[in-house]
Design a protein around this motif. Structure first.
Motif, mmCIF file in Angstrom:
data_model
loop_
_atom_site.group_PDB
_atom_site.id
_atom_site.type_symbol
_atom_site.label_atom_id
_atom_site.label_comp_id
_atom_site.label_asym_id
_atom_site.label_seq_id
_atom_site.Cartn_x
_atom_site.Cartn_y
_atom_site.Cartn_z
ATOM 1 N N PRO A 54 0.817 -1.223 0.000
ATOM 2 C CA PRO A 54 0.000 0.000 0.000
ATOM 3 C C PRO A 54 0.847 1.268 0.000
ATOM 4 N N LEU A 55 2.013 1.239 0.634
ATOM 5 C CA LEU A 55 2.876 2.414 0.624
ATOM 6 C C LEU A 55 3.407 2.683 -0.779
ATOM 7 N N LYS A 56 3.757 1.638 -1.499
ATOM 8 C CA LYS A 56 4.259 1.821 -2.855
ATOM 9 C C LYS A 56 3.138 2.266 -3.795
ATOM 10 N N ILE A 57 1.944 1.754 -3.590
ATOM 11 C CA ILE A 57 0.830 2.107 -4.465
ATOM 12 C C ILE A 57 0.404 3.552 -4.221
ATOM 13 N N THR A 58 0.328 3.964 -2.978
ATOM 14 C CA THR A 58 -0.103 5.334 -2.697
ATOM 15 C C THR A 58 0.978 6.352 -3.027
ATOM 16 N N ALA A 59 2.233 5.946 -3.121
ATOM 17 C CA ALA A 59 3.305 6.873 -3.473
ATOM 18 C C ALA A 59 3.384 7.087 -4.977
ATOM 19 N N HIS A 60 2.608 6.343 -5.749
ATOM 20 C CA HIS A 60 2.644 6.467 -7.201
ATOM 21 C C HIS A 60 2.048 7.810 -7.617
ATOM 22 N N THR A 61 2.752 8.521 -8.479
ATOM 23 C CA THR A 61 2.247 9.789 -8.993
ATOM 24 C C THR A 61 2.026 9.655 -10.490
ATOM 25 N N TYR A 62 1.024 10.328 -10.971
ATOM 26 C CA TYR A 62 0.706 10.291 -12.385
ATOM 27 C C TYR A 62 1.552 11.336 -13.124
ATOM 28 N N PRO A 63 1.994 11.045 -14.321
ATOM 29 C CA PRO A 63 2.820 12.018 -15.042
ATOM 30 C C PRO A 63 2.038 13.262 -15.464
ATOM 31 N N ASN A 64 0.767 13.125 -15.711
ATOM 32 C CA ASN A 64 -0.060 14.265 -16.116
ATOM 33 C C ASN A 64 -1.131 14.485 -15.057
ATOM 34 N N GLU A 65 -1.210 15.694 -14.589
ATOM 35 C CA GLU A 65 -2.244 16.023 -13.614
ATOM 36 C C GLU A 65 -3.581 16.171 -14.330
ATOM 37 N N LEU A 66 -4.620 15.692 -13.709
ATOM 38 C CA LEU A 66 -5.949 15.787 -14.287
ATOM 39 C C LEU A 66 -6.502 17.191 -14.074
ATOM 40 N N SER A 67 -7.168 17.699 -15.063
ATOM 41 C CA SER A 67 -7.782 19.011 -14.945
ATOM 42 C C SER A 67 -9.247 18.889 -15.328
ATOM 43 N N ARG A 68 -10.056 19.699 -14.685
ATOM 44 C CA ARG A 68 -11.490 19.674 -14.978
ATOM 45 C C ARG A 68 -11.757 20.462 -16.246
ATOM 46 N N GLN A 69 -12.587 19.929 -17.079
ATOM 47 C CA GLN A 69 -12.973 20.623 -18.282
ATOM 48 C C GLN A 69 -14.308 21.304 -18.051
ATOM 49 N N THR A 70 -14.463 22.453 -18.682
ATOM 50 C CA THR A 70 -15.744 23.137 -18.575
ATOM 51 C C THR A 70 -16.759 22.405 -19.440
ATOM 52 N N PRO A 71 -17.953 22.229 -18.947
ATOM 53 C CA PRO A 71 -18.948 21.512 -19.755
ATOM 54 C C PRO A 71 -19.336 22.321 -20.984
ATOM 55 N N GLN A 72 -19.359 21.662 -22.113
ATOM 56 C CA GLN A 72 -19.739 22.331 -23.354
ATOM 57 C C GLN A 72 -21.236 22.159 -23.584
ATOM 58 N N VAL A 73 -21.886 23.254 -23.891
ATOM 59 C CA VAL A 73 -23.318 23.217 -24.182
ATOM 60 C C VAL A 73 -23.469 23.268 -25.702
ATOM 61 N N PHE A 74 -24.022 22.224 -26.255
ATOM 62 C CA PHE A 74 -24.205 22.159 -27.693
ATOM 63 C C PHE A 74 -25.581 22.721 -28.053
ATOM 64 N N LYS A 75 -25.603 23.565 -29.058
ATOM 65 C CA LYS A 75 -26.869 24.110 -29.520
ATOM 66 C C LYS A 75 -27.374 23.207 -30.642
#
Length: 55
Positions: A25-46
């Motif tokens: 569990p220590l090795k698994i929780t120490a894992h970092t992702y190379p790209n940080e996730l970012s929230r996208q703004t929701p797109q409203v389609f007309k």
């Protein structure tokens, strides 16, 4: 047959699982992702209403 005697092997089995459960569990929780996730703004389609040719 010595492999059927659970006396020494049970202790080795239990200690090895305790080590795995303590270290993994220590090795698994120490894992970092190379790209940080970012929230996208929701797109409203007309949308356009569909015009049926027979209507």
């Amino acid at each position: 047959m010595p492999q059927l005697n659970p006396n020494p092997w049970l202790i080795i089995f239990l200690f090895s699982w305790m080590i795995f459960l303590a270290l993994l569990p220590l090795k698994i929780t120490a894992h970092t992702y190379p790209n940080e996730l970012s929230r996208q703004t929701p797109q409203v389609f007309k949308t356009q209403p569909w015009t049926w040719p027979w209507h």
